[in-house]
Design an enzyme around this catalytic site. Sequence first.
Site, PDB file in Angstrom:
ATOM      1  N   LYS A 100     -48.748 -48.821   1.915  1.00 14.07           N
ATOM      2  CA  LYS A 100     -48.116 -50.134   2.037  1.00 14.07           C
ATOM      3  C   LYS A 100     -46.612 -49.924   2.027  1.00 14.07           C
ATOM      4  O   LYS A 100     -46.110 -48.930   1.489  1.00 14.07           O
ATOM      5  CB  LYS A 100     -48.527 -51.038   0.881  1.00 14.07           C
ATOM      6  CG  LYS A 100     -48.492 -52.515   1.223  1.00 14.07           C
ATOM      7  CD  LYS A 100     -49.667 -52.921   2.083  1.00 14.07           C
ATOM      8  CE  LYS A 100     -49.639 -54.413   2.396  1.00 14.07           C
ATOM      9  NZ  LYS A 100     -50.801 -54.837   3.205  1.00 14.07           N
ATOM     10  N   ASP A 128     -47.561 -57.740   7.788  1.00 10.43           N
ATOM     11  CA  ASP A 128     -47.982 -58.367   6.542  1.00 10.43           C
ATOM     12  C   ASP A 128     -47.114 -59.611   6.407  1.00 10.43           C
ATOM     13  O   ASP A 128     -46.562 -60.091   7.417  1.00 10.43           O
ATOM     14  CB  ASP A 128     -47.807 -57.397   5.357  1.00 10.43           C
ATOM     15  CG  ASP A 128     -48.515 -57.856   4.089  1.00 10.43           C
ATOM     16  OD1 ASP A 128     -49.744 -57.735   4.022  1.00 10.43           O
ATOM     17  OD2 ASP A 128     -47.829 -58.348   3.168  1.00 10.43           O
TER      18      ASP A 128
END
Length: 452
Positions: free
Chosen positions: A117, A157
């Site tokens: 991430k 995201d």
Amino acid sequence: MSSSSTHSSVNEPEFQQAVNEIRSTLAPLFAKRPELENAFKVLMIPERIIQFRVTWEDDQGKCQVNNGFRVQFSSVLGPYKGGLRLHPSVNLSILKFLGFEQIFKNALTGLHMGGGKGGSDFDPKGKSDAEIRRFCFAFMRELSRHIGQDTDVPAGDIGVGGREVGFLFGAYKQIRNEWVGVLTGKGYDFGGSKIRPEATGYGCVYYAEEMLRVARGEDFKGKRVLISGAGNVAQFAALKVIELGGLVLSLSDSKGALVATGAEGLSVDFINQVAELKLKGGYLKDLSAPSGFKYVEGARPWQLVPNVDVALPSATQNELDKADAEALAKAGCGFVAEGANMPCTLEAIEVFEASRKAKGNKGTWYGPGKAANCGGVAVSGLEMAQNSSRIQWDEATVDKKLKDIMQTCFATCYETAQEFAAEGELPSLVSGGNIAGFLKVVEAAKAQGDVW
């Protein structure tokens, strides 16, 4: 394992919550295979954390600076895979929580993807297209050193949609002078996949559909469904619920919630209005509430509707707490499937799990996000496959593959839950998903000599 290593996350509450949630459900596995408990301590530490400075020029010619991050958590199953988040709240705790969850979520897709991430505390809201483009190019100047189609494949995201992915991809291509599938969520004309924007929402509904089928032999027809959020996940979850015959009773955003006051659900036309509104940065309060609905300032939908069959929390982490869970259980909600990452607090999950233990399949069955919302990254994996083959599948092909992946994911979680459930105990999808994902990762890590 030294105590300093195991307790290094003490000041990272979101990450510690994710670790505790997973570890708490692995007890049946550790009871049978105690040697794996030490492996968990290894896997909860990222393989690599990259932090860097991002300097960019605003429209007034002034130098601005932000923090950039990439947490490369696990590569035992494939290249690091996970989104980039642009939001003022971004910090290492949040990125480590998201990256840790991503490892096991990706494992449950059955595709060859590791977990990672990244992102920045840059806020794209209120910025011009030119400022966002300059930021993305500055961000990619450093990130490009650490990613690649066989190394690390980021995606979008929060704060990173098609526009930002396009800028990031263009920057990478210029810096590296190569066209490769290094980012997913690209525009269809330059390597993207059909169904990618819809994938997380559609996938969550497909997973919930399996919950309904297995638990009660039912489907979405006539089901009263609460959905939080108003972004891509919530919008496409709502559209799929409507397509399957369900009634969508709510949407929400950071300013408040739109909830049903009658028996009718939201229409496809209204969902499309919300999509247009969100593209312009608007809020639900800016729209007139449709007939049979009311807007409640500063509220979440969970305690506002007295009769609910299914809840799909699809906004952000920790948006559904113990009181919300108790209200849903009282309203008759039989199924909760997470469209967002960790939207339910541990206390809320305990309410759902206790309800099912007490009432069996008439209680509330909870589908954790790492399984229920893995559809987005699953289609990202399909985009990687298409890029590697230099082909593109049509919408029906991708949608079928997505549904198959979600059905297989549910079956894996359910069968594992049955295997490790105590005698006389109903299988828990939380335990099943965590154990199945962890086992796949740890067995690969052992085979590669990462743990022993």
